[in-house]
Design an enzyme around this catalytic site. Structure first.
Site, mmCIF file in Angstrom:
data_model
loop_
_atom_site.group_PDB
_atom_site.id
_atom_site.type_symbol
_atom_site.label_atom_id
_atom_site.label_comp_id
_atom_site.label_asym_id
_atom_site.label_seq_id
_atom_site.Cartn_x
_atom_site.Cartn_y
_atom_site.Cartn_z
ATOM 1 N N SER A 228 0.839 -1.191 0.000
ATOM 2 C CA SER A 228 0.000 0.000 0.000
ATOM 3 C C SER A 228 0.883 1.254 0.000
ATOM 4 C CB SER A 228 -0.947 -0.057 1.197
ATOM 5 O OG SER A 228 -2.105 0.634 0.909
ATOM 6 N N HIS A 362 -7.150 -6.159 1.318
ATOM 7 C CA HIS A 362 -6.015 -5.277 1.043
ATOM 8 C C HIS A 362 -4.794 -5.693 1.879
ATOM 9 C CE1 HIS A 362 -3.929 -1.699 -0.140
ATOM 10 N NE2 HIS A 362 -4.076 -1.062 1.007
HETATM 11 C C1 MCU Z 1 -2.700 2.224 -1.510
HETATM 12 O O1 MCU Z 1 -2.077 3.038 -0.527
HETATM 13 C C2 MCU Z 1 -2.819 3.899 0.320
HETATM 14 C C3 MCU Z 1 -3.711 4.823 -0.485
HETATM 15 O O2 MCU Z 1 -2.936 5.611 -1.347
HETATM 16 C C4 MCU Z 1 -4.486 5.733 0.470
HETATM 17 O O3 MCU Z 1 -5.429 6.524 -0.237
HETATM 18 C C5 MCU Z 1 -5.207 4.953 1.534
HETATM 19 O O4 MCU Z 1 -5.661 5.847 2.485
HETATM 20 O O5 MCU Z 1 -4.304 4.102 2.192
HETATM 21 C C6 MCU Z 1 -3.639 3.168 1.394
HETATM 22 C C7 MCU Z 1 -2.795 2.411 2.383
HETATM 23 O O6 MCU Z 1 -1.656 2.734 2.624
HETATM 24 O O7 MCU Z 1 -3.419 1.450 3.084
HETATM 25 C C8 MCU Z 1 -2.737 0.780 4.103
#
Ligand code: MCU
Length: 416
Positions: A228, A362
């Site tokens: 992420s 996720h």
């Molecule tokens: C995918 O990474 C991020 C994303 O860019 C954000 O918009 C969201 O809030 O969080 C994601 C993340 O890091 O989840 C753990």
């Protein structure tokens, strides 16, 4: 006595496991590069100032210099990469500082402690090395950003836990300029968190080079991963640090494996996807300089296929989640499908993987990507097993409504 960690005077190591490296200032990347063919330094084309010609409904041509010349050789490609690194730092990532005046390291238990001094200041941080195989090695290792990664590690590979938030915070917009990177370089430094973390990864590599005898880790076989937001970090670390041997971003989405232009197109189709305008409001991953371009991404002289291109032909395996529109289901597919052409040009398609599958939440790694994909990449490129399996991968289980050909109207040269 121990060597004073804050001194910038070069001196020999005085304690076991503590060594010192002193460096000269980096040469400007815009004029010379080591070249791709093993010859002497190559003179690269000057980089014209300004954004150049906008690119809409397509991604920028990797094989044309900012000044218009064509990339026709491996040496040209090294020049183009140096140019693209500079442009991406200028408009999006912020500046990556050169090698610091000194880096020292000591290894005790499982902790590798790293002290970095530059401009008369110094900071220290530690990473934790786990699952070191027994024996003399040297062994490969994977640097894991933060606590999001769920990658199952095959045996024979150590892990190096990197608390990236300590180097640059990422709570929200209020994290700007906070963390040890900014303690060293000042809270107004242009680097966003992704660049600051890449700098931290480089210091881990410096430290591994200094402590090989103690850690038994091979600095030439280091992978990097994260999921992420930390997947964005893994991607940028692989892009900015050429000593990274294998880059493994997991569900990095927008700001990682996604392209700004394709996310903007998805949004125009009514999809709920993270785009450049939103991402700079959510967090401090990018330089403040990027704020001026989020409403005009077609004017950027790059997109994230060219961030990936900084890695080519080093191995890259991108894992994405087919169920999550927010991450840019089409954007990462299109961006990486076009990025792949850089490995194609270099005759290195067996060093590029993109795999988008669903059915998992996720950042919980799906078994569908393990045996034949992740293990093949780690086996081949970190464990030196040429028979570890197929690593020429480009697949999505999503029904993609995206025309790769229309988004890359340029031709792919043979640079191999
Ligand atoms: C995918 O990474 C991020 C994303 O860019 C954000 O918009 C969201 O809030 O969080 C994601 C993340 O890091 O989840 C753990």
């Amino acid at each position: 006595t121990t060597s004073p960690a804050t001194s910038s005077t070069p001196q020999p190591p005085t304690t076991l496991g503590t060594s010192r490296v002193t460096t000269t200032p980096p040469t400007p990347t815009s004029t010379t590069t080591p070249g791709g063919g093993g010859g002497g330094p190559t003179t690269c084309p000057a980089i014209p100032s300004g954004l150049g010609t906008p690119v809409a409904n397509a991604l920028n041509d990797p094989f044309t210099f900012h000044g218009g010349g064509k990339v026709t050789t491996k040496a040209d490609w090294a020049c183009r990469q140096a140019e693209l690194s500079q442009l991406q730092q200028q408009y999006e990532l912020g500046t990556l500082p050169g090698k610091p005046a000194s880096v020292t390291a000591s290894f005790s238990g499982s902790a590798l402690r790293i002290t970095v001094s530059d401009n008369g200041k110094s900071i220290s941080f530690s990473v934790t090395i786990s699952n070191r195989p027994s024996g003399d090695g040297p062994f490969p290792a994977i640097i894991t950003f933060g606590s999001f990664s769920s990658l199952p590690m095959p045996s024979g590979v150590a892990t190096i836990a990197f608390n990236n938030d300590e180097i640059a915070q990422q709570q929200d917009g209020s994290s700007r300029g906070k963390g040890k990177f900014y303690d060293l370089y000042g809270s107004a430094h242009s680097a966003g968190a992704l660049t600051a973390w890449a700098w931290g990864v480089s210091r881990i590599l410096d430290a591994l080079e200094l402590t090989r005898a103690q850690t038994k880790i091979d600095p030439a076989r280091i992978g990097v991963t994260g999921c992420s937001r930390n997947g964005k970090g893994a991607m940028v670390a692989g892009a900015l640090e050429p000593r990274i041997a294998l880059t493994l971003p997991e569900e990095s989405g927008a700001g990682g494996a996604g392209c700004w232009r394709i996310a903007a197109w998805q949004k125009s189709q009514g999809q709920n996807v993270q785009d450049a305008t939103q991402i700079v409001q959510e967090n401090v991953w990018f330089s403040p300089a990027f704020n001026s371009y989020v409403n005009q991404v077609n004017n950027l002289p790059f997109d994230h296929h060219l961030l990936a291109g900084l890695i080519a032909p080093r191995p890259l395996y991108v894992m994405e989640n087919a169920d999550m529109e927010w991450l840019g289901r089409a954007s990462t597919y299109g961006c990486m499908g076009i990025a792949r052409k850089q490995w194609q040009a270099l005759g290195a398609l067996d060093r590029f993987g993109y795999s988008q599958v669903g059915g998992n939440s996720h950042c919980s790694f799906p078994t569908a990507q393990q045996g034949s994909e992740l293990n093949a990449f780690i086996g081949k490129y970190l464990l030196n097993n040429p028979n570890a399996g197929n690593t020429d991968i480009f697949r999505s289980t999503a029904n993609q409504n995206f025309n790769l050909d229309s988004w890359c109207p340029w031709t792919v040269p043979n640079l191999a």
